[in-house]
Every structure is written in C-alpha cells, then in structure tokens.
Enzyme design. Structure first.
Site, PDB file in Angstrom:
ATOM      1  CD  GLU A  23      15.029  34.096  78.438  1.00 38.55           C
ATOM      2  OE1 GLU A  23      16.000  34.850  78.179  1.00 38.55           O
ATOM      3  OE2 GLU A  23      14.227  34.319  77.761  1.00 38.55           O
ATOM      4  CE  LYS A  44      22.903  39.134  84.324  1.00 33.96           C
ATOM      5  NZ  LYS A  44      24.389  39.406  83.534  1.00 33.96           N
ATOM      6  NE  ARG A  68      21.703  41.901  74.870  1.00 33.13           N
ATOM      7  CZ  ARG A  68      21.029  42.681  75.588  1.00 33.13           C
ATOM      8  NH1 ARG A  68      21.556  43.034  76.477  1.00 33.13           N
ATOM      9  NH2 ARG A  68      19.734  43.025  75.303  1.00 33.13           N
ATOM     10  NE  ARG A 127      25.169  46.662  77.258  1.00 33.66           N
ATOM     11  CZ  ARG A 127      25.406  46.192  78.710  1.00 33.66           C
ATOM     12  NH1 ARG A 127      26.092  45.222  78.927  1.00 33.66           N
ATOM     13  NH2 ARG A 127      24.949  47.046  79.199  1.00 33.66           N
ATOM     14  CG  PHE A 142      18.374  36.530  75.207  1.00 30.83           C
ATOM     15  CD1 PHE A 142      18.061  37.770  74.985  1.00 30.83           C
ATOM     16  CD2 PHE A 142      19.665  36.282  75.600  1.00 30.83           C
ATOM     17  CE1 PHE A 142      18.995  38.803  74.992  1.00 30.83           C
ATOM     18  CE2 PHE A 142      20.551  37.209  75.661  1.00 30.83           C
ATOM     19  CZ  PHE A 142      20.235  38.649  75.691  1.00 30.83           C
ATOM     20  NE  ARG A 179      21.078  49.537  84.035  1.00 34.92           N
ATOM     21  CZ  ARG A 179      21.877  48.450  83.671  1.00 34.92           C
ATOM     22  NH1 ARG A 179      21.539  47.352  83.923  1.00 34.92           N
ATOM     23  NH2 ARG A 179      23.163  48.578  83.044  1.00 34.92           N
ATOM     24  CE  LYS A 237      21.884  44.019  86.967  1.00 37.09           C
ATOM     25  NZ  LYS A 237      23.346  44.281  86.283  1.00 37.09           N
TER      26      LYS A 237
HETATM   27  P1  ATP Z   1      26.016  42.584  84.476  1.00 35.11           P
HETATM   28  O1  ATP Z   1      27.542  43.096  84.828  1.00 35.11           O
HETATM   29  O2  ATP Z   1      25.274  42.306  85.551  1.00 35.11           O
HETATM   30  O3  ATP Z   1      26.057  41.579  83.382  1.00 35.11           O
HETATM   31  P2  ATP Z   1      25.418  44.763  82.710  1.00 35.11           P
HETATM   32  O4  ATP Z   1      25.079  46.031  82.864  1.00 35.11           O
HETATM   33  O5  ATP Z   1      26.306  44.114  81.755  1.00 35.11           O
HETATM   34  O6  ATP Z   1      25.156  43.820  84.006  1.00 35.11           O
HETATM   35  P3  ATP Z   1      22.419  43.864  82.484  1.00 35.11           P
HETATM   36  O7  ATP Z   1      21.524  44.833  81.648  1.00 35.11           O
HETATM   37  O8  ATP Z   1      22.492  44.358  83.837  1.00 35.11           O
HETATM   38  O9  ATP Z   1      24.051  44.050  81.908  1.00 35.11           O
HETATM   39  O10 ATP Z   1      22.330  42.307  82.170  1.00 35.11           O
HETATM   40  C1  ATP Z   1      22.034  42.091  81.037  1.00 35.11           C
HETATM   41  C2  ATP Z   1      23.140  41.321  80.507  1.00 35.11           C
HETATM   42  O11 ATP Z   1      22.825  39.939  80.646  1.00 35.11           O
HETATM   43  C3  ATP Z   1      22.962  41.492  78.807  1.00 35.11           C
HETATM   44  O12 ATP Z   1      23.687  42.507  78.436  1.00 35.11           O
HETATM   45  C4  ATP Z   1      23.398  40.023  78.483  1.00 35.11           C
HETATM   46  O13 ATP Z   1      24.912  40.345  78.061  1.00 35.11           O
HETATM   47  C5  ATP Z   1      23.542  39.243  79.801  1.00 35.11           C
HETATM   48  N1  ATP Z   1      22.634  37.960  79.474  1.00 35.11           N
HETATM   49  C6  ATP Z   1      22.977  36.699  79.662  1.00 35.11           C
HETATM   50  N2  ATP Z   1      22.009  36.065  79.663  1.00 35.11           N
HETATM   51  C7  ATP Z   1      20.658  36.636  79.042  1.00 35.11           C
HETATM   52  C8  ATP Z   1      19.313  36.381  78.919  1.00 35.11           C
HETATM   53  N3  ATP Z   1      19.188  35.259  78.872  1.00 35.11           N
HETATM   54  N4  ATP Z   1      18.638  37.576  78.590  1.00 35.11           N
HETATM   55  C9  ATP Z   1      19.049  38.910  78.499  1.00 35.11           C
HETATM   56  N5  ATP Z   1      20.380  39.268  79.071  1.00 35.11           N
HETATM   57  C10 ATP Z   1      21.209  38.230  79.291  1.00 35.11           C
END
Ligand code: ATP
Length: 569
Positions: A247, A249, A254, A269, A338, A415, A421
């Site tokens: 998907e 990103k 979020r 979040r 999503f 996680r 990712k």
């Molecule tokens: P990063 O700084 O890389 O975004 P993070 O710690 O904020 O990392 P991760 O769990 O690593 O968060 O990555 C998931 C985040 O990516 C989610 O919190 C969400 O906001 C974002 N995201 C964007 N698109 C999607 C998707 N299609 N599915 C899930 N999460 C997504």
C-alpha cells in the site's frame, strides 16, 4: 481500609518522590494497591499517574496556576500578593498550599477529592473560572497540609512521580495476580483499551479472566498497530509468506475514526480527540461510510489540486485552534483509509487483513476527500518495486507491505512483521530517522548564548518504562528554531532529574525536562558509547534535527529494542 483516606495516598506519593529505583516504585505501589478497597482502585490508579480520567476522554481540569494561587489565598485568608511572593520563593504551588492551608486532622476520603476534581473539570462556560476556584478553595479547606500539596499538583498536572501507565500495569500484576508474569496480558488488554482505570478496576473486581475478554468498543480508541523496518528490499519475501498487500505509505497524520450514529470522533496517534482539526473529514465519514457504527483507520494527508500527495509539514498547518474553516480551503486533505477494526459493534481485530479490507471496501463510498489506500496484492517483488516507484513519484513516502496470511490480524500497539515499511530513504541507502524524547538541555555559549547549545535526547525502554539517552542534539535547527527552544521547552522544565530518565553522571544537563516533546532525528551511525544509557550504551553519532513530532507521545518514541536491532544490522 474500609474507607480510603486521601492522606494515605498523599503518604504514598511522598514516599514515591524519594525513590528512583523502578523496582522499589513498583513494590511500593503494588503493596498499597493490595490494601485499597476495590471500589477505589480505579480512582487511585488515575491519580497516581497524575490524571482523573483516561487521556482520551477529553476531561480537563482546566485550571491555571494563577487560579490555584487565588484559591490558596481564599482558603488561607491571605492577600494575593503574599501568596505570589511565596510562590516566587518556593517555585511550586503544591509547596505554597502545604505551607499556608490545611487542618491537622486527616479525614478526607479519596472519593471526595476525586469527585471534587471532576466537579472542577465539569465547570465550563461563563463564570466557570470563578466556580472552579471556589470548588478548589473549598476542597483545600478540608485538607491537611500534605494533602493540599498533592491536590494542587494533580490539579495542575505537575504531580510527576515518575510513574507511567506501564509501571502501574506492573504494579497491578504484582498486587492482584501475585507476580509480574501477568503484565504481558495486561499490556495486551491495555493496547485494546488504553485506559489504565478500566484495566485496574476489571482486574481488581473481576480478575485476569475478565481482563482477557476486554474487546474493542466504538468510542474508546485503540492503540495503533505499527510497522517494522527492513534493511534490504528482498527481505520482504523472507518476512512475509505468500501474498503481499503493498500500500502507499502516506506522509500524513494517522487517524482512527469512531463512527457512532450521528457522531464521528477522530483520534490521533496519541489517542487525542482531534475532530475539531479535521471537521470536513468527520463529515465525509458521516456521509460516505455506509455503516452506522464502526471504527476505521487511515492516514490523512495534504493534497494539491491534482490530487498529488504533499509532505507532512504541509498538513501540520492544520494543527491549529483558530481559522479552521479558512485552512480547510487553504490546506485541503484527503483521508486514505486502510483498516476496519469494528463494524456494528463486532470487533474485527482478530480477522485476517484481506477480509477486513474487503469489508472496508464494501462500506466506503470514495470521494475526492475520502479514499481507500491505494494497494496492489502480489507475490512478485518486481511488481511491488514498480508500485513503490509510482508512489514515490506521486509524493508518497514509500510503501507499507502487509501480510495477507490467515493470521494477519490487527495487533494493537505492536510493531510486528505483519506490516513492513519501505521508504524512499531506505531505497536511496540513506539513514532512517529516530523519534526521540527530549529529557534535558545544555546552555549555549557564544553565538548560542541565551538559548540552548544542545538537547539531550532519549529512546524509550518499553520494558522498564524508562527513557535512556542516545545523543546530544545540537545541529539541524534553523536560527528561528534555535531562538525559540527555551520558550518551547519551558513548560516541561523540572528542578530535578525526572524519575524515569536514566542518564550517565558525565552527561548531566543544565536543565531537566519531563519527557514530553518528541523530535525526529537523523544520524550517521549507531555506536557503542560509555556515556549513553540506551541498552548497553548505544549512541547515535552526528545527529541532526529534522522536525518535531507533535503527534507522538514520549512513550511512542523509538524504543531501545529497535535501536539495538538497527545496531546489529
Ligand atoms: P515513520 O516515521 O516511518 O512514519 P512511525 O513510527 O511514525 O514511522 P510506523 O509504524 O513506522 O510509524 O509506520 C506506520 C505509519 O505509517 C502509520 O502510523 C501511519 O501514519 C503511516 N501510514 C501511511 N500509510 C499507511 C498505510 N497504507 N498503512 C499503514 N500505515 C500507513
């Protein structure tokens, strides 16, 4: 204890203030909880973490320091100037109250304090400031000096005993199951229901069996599932068996949306209610999600007129209290959904992802502002790479590859390897970033006189519920950012080291901060260091500031475990 007196709780807090060892803190709290009447367990738990309700409930006491000082003046029958002079000397309203108000007798029930604090929170609208001050003054009149100290601190959110929700979960496990072993199950329940009061009450009154049965409920946010990172693109195939749902990103915010009849609440979040910031998205969900009651999740991202994705900094302009309507037009956003966690009151977190997505597809009517996250399902890495390239071209941050296996459940707060990712930075072999909690600062010299020279940053140790340092951060700031550092952090300054912060004696900062602000930092490499406390002494070399991460709580910072895993690679 048939009736729990607040004086007992105040004594506990006084003892907790004197100790820093995590195990001693846990032992004290669990011994106390064992003696608390069951009906008070919920209240005690909230107050011990410095709250009167769960954070997501939007219940704010809403009293400023000045009003507390006024309430003290009324209770002590002193003029306001005397009180403020004493405050200047002592630097803490709790200590001022302790000195000036209070009876000798300690017979104030916990119940009464808790209810009075809720009464203060409930007073809103015209004349509410006066009403709040009066309720507090009345409460202080019936309190003893030490009780007054802690009442004022809870009211102002400055209790700071160094006790986080995770420490309380440990203590609950010890108190009500006899050992720390049950913590894992409590944590699992807490991820589904991030309300320490509900967990405590359920465990104390109904036992662990009932805690295991806690389900998702519409209107109560769920800790969000997170994604793992990999070093090489090919690892995707090693980590995910069978079909992969790749998907886009989105580099946005979020959002977990709870739709219940005519209302839709959006949670961030941090599990804060942010409906006010994105009213048009709540409206879109009301109109275009064809289910009366549900919980759906997605990323809200800024888009341009052609529908191209814009970077995170753009959507951050929507984090405001005023001019919301103007900014809906100025910074248009699209909500890319999503996931589906609950439909018509039935929990779907233990359903495989393809089935959740199919249901989501059925209920979402796509519009310009509400779309399903773009996705391809494939077993072929070439297809996925092509999809990644297209996403990046359109302004996406990369992709999230999701497992479609029969166990591809939604795992709250975890996680895990069900979501992975792959970002453009990894593809370009650039370093990944770290989200770190700021725990202190060093005064600047020369050109940086009057501001900070560096910030002391820490990763979160989720097992021990502590913040362990990884770097001193001094570069990457613009001049403007540098200038405003002291103002930005002032609110979180503490006189002594916050209990949950672990720091080496050679790295003691000039100013301490309660972990609150999270910064995103890029570093050149992870090395061993004798003066940093993360894991066995891991440090981030050449750190540079990228941006603030206001949507993250300090407990959502990069964990020590993650840094250890990265160092191994
Ligand atoms: P990063 O700084 O890389 O975004 P993070 O710690 O904020 O990392 P991760 O769990 O690593 O968060 O990555 C998931 C985040 O990516 C989610 O919190 C969400 O906001 C974002 N995201 C964007 N698109 C999607 C998707 N299609 N599915 C899930 N999460 C997504």
């Amino acid at each position: 204890m048939a009736r729990l007196l607040f004086a007992k709780l105040a004594e506990l807090y006084e003892q907790l203030e004197k100790i820093t060892s995590g195990n001693a803190i846990r032992a004290l709290i669990s011994a106390f909880l064992k003696k608390v009447p069951k009906k008070n367990v919920e209240q005690v738990t909230y107050m011990t973490v410095g709250q009167i309700a769960s954070e997501y409930e939007d219940i704010n006491i809403g009293i400023a320091e000045k009003m507390v000082l006024r309430a003290i003046a009324t209770t002590a029958d002193k003029d306001y100037a005397t009180i403020t002079a004493l405050y200047k000397k002592l630097g803490d309203t709790g200590l001022v109250a302790e000195k000036l108000v209070g009876k000798k007798r300690k017979n104030l029930p916990v119940n009464e304090v808790f209810n009075a604090l809720h009464d203060i929170a409930r007073a809103t609208g015209a004349g509410s400031q006066r009403k709040k001050t009066l309720i507090l003054a009345h409460l202080l009149k019936t309190a003893s000096p030490i009780e007054a100290r802690y009442i004022c601190r809870i009211v102002l959110g400055t209790l700071r005993l160094g006790v986080g929700d995770m420490t309380v979960l440990d203590s609950l496990a010890i108190a009500f199951t006899g050992s720390k072993k049950a913590k894992k199950e409590l944590e699992q329940a807490y991820n589904i229901c991030p309300d320490i009061g509900i967990i405590a009450k359920t465990l104390a009154t109904k036992g662990l069996k009932s805690v295991r049965k806690i389900k998702t409920v519409i209107g109560r946010p769920i800790q969000m599932m997170l994604a793992q990172r990999i070093g090489k693109f090919e690892e995707l195939k090693e980590k995910i068996n069978g079909s992969i749902a790749a998907e886009e990103k989105y580099d946005g915010e979020r959002i977990q949306a709870h739709k219940k009849g005519r209302t839709t609440i959006l949670y961030s979040r941090r599990l804060e209610n942010i409906t006010r910031e994105f009213p048009e998205i709540a409206e879109q969900i009301q109109e275009n999600v064809k289910a009366k009651n549900c919980i759906i999740e997605g990323d809200c991202v800024a888009v341009d007129a052609q529908g191209n994705l814009l970077p995170f900094q753009v959507i951050m302009q929507r984090k405001r209290k005023y001019d919301i309507q103007e900014y809906i037009k100025k910074v248009p956003v699209c909500f890319y959904v999503f996931d589906l966690l609950n439909l018509h009151g039935v929990s779907y977190i233990d359903t495989a992802y393809p089935a959740r997505r199919a249901l989501l597809k059925r209920i979402v009517k796509e519009t310009q502002r509400l779309q399903l996250a773009k996705q391809i399902v494939s077993t072929n890495l070439d297809d996925i790479e092509e999809f990644f390239n297209k996403t990046v071209e359109r302004g996406g941050e990369g992709i999230i590859a999701k497992s479609c296996a029969s166990n591809s459940f939604y795992t709250p707060g975890k996680r895990g390897w069900l979501w992975i990712k792959w970002k453009r930075e990894y593809a370009a072999k650039m370093a990944d970033t770290f989200d770190l909690a700021v725990v202190g600062a060093y005064h600047g010299r020369g050109k940086r006189g009057g501001t900070y020279g560096a910030l002391l940053c820490a990763a979160y140790n989720s097992t021990a519920d502590r913040f362990e340092t990884v770097c001193k951060l001094g570069s990457g700031f613009t001049d403007e950012e540098l200038k405003t550092l002291p103002k930005k952090f002032r609110k979180y300054e503490t006189k002594t080291k916050p209990a949950r912060v672990i720091v080496h004696k050679n790295l003691v900062p000039d100013v301490w901060f309660t972990p609150a602000i999270v910064v995103e930092v890029v570093g050149a490499e992870i090395t061993q260091s004798p003066i940093h406390t993360a894991g066995k002494g891991l440090a981030l070399r050449f750190p540079r500031f990228i941006k603030y991460r206001p949507e993250k709580k300090p407990e959502q910072a990069t964990t020590v475990k993650e840094i250890e895993a990265m160092a191994e690679k």
